[in-house]
Design a protein around this motif. Structure first.
Motif, PDB file in Angstrom:
ATOM      1  N   ASN A 175       0.950  -0.923   0.007  1.00  0.00           N
ATOM      2  CA  ASN A 175       0.068   0.014   0.043  1.00  0.00           C
ATOM      3  C   ASN A 175       0.833   1.169   0.005  1.00  0.00           C
ATOM      4  N   LEU A 176       0.720   2.048  -1.202  1.00  0.00           N
ATOM      5  CA  LEU A 176       1.791   2.991  -1.400  1.00  0.00           C
ATOM      6  C   LEU A 176       1.267   4.394  -1.303  1.00  0.00           C
ATOM      7  N   ALA A 177       2.017   5.434  -1.151  1.00  0.00           N
ATOM      8  CA  ALA A 177       1.819   6.620  -1.529  1.00  0.00           C
ATOM      9  C   ALA A 177       2.890   7.463  -1.931  1.00  0.00           C
ATOM     10  N   GLY A 232      -2.889   3.040  -3.269  1.00  0.00           N
ATOM     11  CA  GLY A 232      -3.623   2.130  -2.714  1.00  0.00           C
ATOM     12  C   GLY A 232      -2.758   0.777  -2.832  1.00  0.00           C
ATOM     13  N   TRP A 233      -3.362  -0.331  -2.632  1.00  0.00           N
ATOM     14  CA  TRP A 233      -2.699  -1.655  -2.896  1.00  0.00           C
ATOM     15  C   TRP A 233      -2.353  -1.998  -4.072  1.00  0.00           C
ATOM     16  N   ARG A 234      -0.978  -2.265  -4.286  1.00  0.00           N
ATOM     17  CA  ARG A 234      -0.739  -2.853  -5.788  1.00  0.00           C
ATOM     18  C   ARG A 234       0.248  -4.114  -5.295  1.00  0.00           C
ATOM     19  N   VAL A 271       2.826   2.648   3.141  1.00  0.00           N
ATOM     20  CA  VAL A 271       2.069   2.699   4.019  1.00  0.00           C
ATOM     21  C   VAL A 271       1.809   1.394   4.859  1.00  0.00           C
ATOM     22  N   ASP A 272       1.834   0.468   3.973  1.00  0.00           N
ATOM     23  CA  ASP A 272       1.738  -0.882   4.655  1.00  0.00           C
ATOM     24  C   ASP A 272       2.238  -1.853   3.551  1.00  0.00           C
ATOM     25  N   ARG A 273       2.224  -3.357   3.931  1.00  0.00           N
ATOM     26  CA  ARG A 273       2.590  -4.370   3.184  1.00  0.00           C
ATOM     27  C   ARG A 273       2.232  -5.519   3.633  1.00  0.00           C
TER      28      ARG A 273
END
Length: 432
Positions: A175-177, A232-234, A271-273
């Motif tokens: 989950n990236l920004a 978002g999630w990729r 942001v998360d993984r």
């Protein structure tokens, strides 16, 4: 669809506030974009919309002048894409528009009549709302035609992708920004130095603990800037190579160094993984053998009529013993009609999400209720299911799709930069 739904929410509160407060001064031009203008009322309305959207997300607001500048730049980029669509005869017909608005109404659990009444009750112009949605669809189609359709993936690229274990499809997700500081096309060394200095200033502010989403909204040139730069999630294999390599070893909350691409300078935050190296791509998947009957909506066939027709056909099969295949041959508007609606064996991801979700909920022999998708309304019958090894062709197809998505964002950013550099834009933001 998420974009359109968020646009609706923001649009409702914006129009309501504007109707209550009224205009505060005589309107004027704040920018000229080729042969069109953006007015102060247009800009203020969008600023109000974005302000409310950022507040709902919990994103700290940039200074008012910075936010206004960012919003104006987004309006300019939108206007350029819509102009290109119009110049090249790209259109969104009323049937497509009505279908999109119908899905928004369904998501809000309202009939089209009640949905329109709700908009009008909040002071929203129906015509203005329709135009906003039409423009969103137009921009999506421009991107598909000008960028996505021109991405070429060679067989050699696919083979090279598959031999690297880190590219196993579905292995890891992030989950990236991100923040993009765009460079002009054919930038001089002096221009590059100035842009690099801006990127370094933003990176330093991140290192000092300033909120990443606020900095994205303040300084990023990416289309997602005003959502805090959220990507978002990729899955890892679908990220641009530049991003995938940079975030591999980062923990949630950590940020990359400044990254350089053809579009400009990037800063990416994890942001998360989820997932990890121990995860493995499935060697077997469940396939579904299904049939369907498709009824397309049009000026003479409304959503309600399509739904009613399919409900009647379902009743004839379930209660009357009619053959689903025979009814599909007569009533389906899909090419599969000649085969009794037979779609053959379907892999996960082969159909649009709305269709797949409804199909997956059925047991063999069951028939769905009418289901809406971008293609119209469907009646779905599941014949049987099986578990199959993933074939080499499927692996290569998945790899090709991953590579396409990996290239897509960077290609789009580069295209936007070229579009902006070719345009005539005159700012008139100072009071005269």
């Amino acid at each position: 669809m998420k974009l359109i739904v968020s646009l609706l929410a923001a649009y409702l509160v914006t129009q309501s506030a504007f109707a209550a407060n009224g205009p505060v001064e005589v309107d004027r031009i704040v920018a000229v974009v080729n042969s069109e203008v953006i007015t102060l009322s247009d800009l203020r309305q969008r600023v109000d919309q974005v302000t409310r959207q950022l507040s709902r997300q919990g994103t700290a607001l940039p200074p008012a002048d910075v936010l206004q500048k960012q919003v104006l730049e987004r309006q300019i980029m939108e206007r350029l894409q819509i102009q290109l669509a119009n110049e090249t005869s790209l259109r969104v017909d009323d049937v497509t528009l009505d279908r999109a608005i119908g899905r928004i109404a369904d998501n809000n659990k309202l009939s089209m009549t009640d949905f329109r009444k709700a908009l009008e009750k909040d002071g929203v112009s129906w015509d203005r709302f329709r135009e906003e949605i039409r423009n969103e669809i137009l921009i999506s189609r421009v991107r598909e035609r000008e960028v996505e359709s021109r991405i070429v993936i060679s067989d050699a690229e696919v083979s090279n992708f598959l031999i690297h274990p880190e590219n196993v499809v579905g292995q890891q997700e992030f989950n990236l920004a991100h923040i993009l500081i765009r460079t002009p096309e054919g930038a001089t060394p002096e221009q590059l130095a100035r842009v690099r200095a801006r990127a370094e200033d933003v990176a330093a502010r991140i290192a000092r603990g300033e909120a990443f989403d606020k900095l994205a909204a303040s300084f990023s040139d990416a289309p997602d800037a005003l959502t805090g730069g959220n990507l978002g999630w990729r899955s890892a294999e679908r990220l641009p190579s530049l991003f995938a390599e940079a975030v591999t070893n980062l923990k949630p909350g950590e940020t990359t160094r400044i990254l350089r691409s053809a579009a400009g300078f990037h800063i990416v935050r994890v942001v998360d993984r989820r997932g990890g190296s121990e995860a493995a791509a499935p060697t077997q998947v469940q396939q579904t053998h299904a049939r369907h009957i498709l009824v397309k909506t049009s000026e003479v066939v409304s959503d309600a009529e399509a739904r009613r027709r399919l409900a009647d056909l379902r009743e004839r099969v379930v209660q009357g013993g009619a053959s689903f295949a025979d009814l599909a041959k007569v009533h389906s508007a899909d090419l599969s009609a000649s085969k009794g609606g037979d779609l053959g064996w379907i892999y996960p991801g082969d159909t649009v999400p709305e269709f797949e979700q409804a199909m997956d909920a059925l047991k063999p022999g069951e028939i769905s209720q009418p289901v809406q998708s971008p293609f119209g309304w469907h009646l779905i019958q599941v014949e049987e299911r099986r578990t199959q090894d993933v074939s080499e062709d499927r692996k290569r197809a998945a790899a090709r799709n991953a590579l396409r998505e990996r290239k897509m964002d960077e290609a789009y950013q580069d295209w936007l930069r070229q579009l902006r550099d070719r345009a005539y834009v005159e700012y008139r933001t100072e009071d005269k």
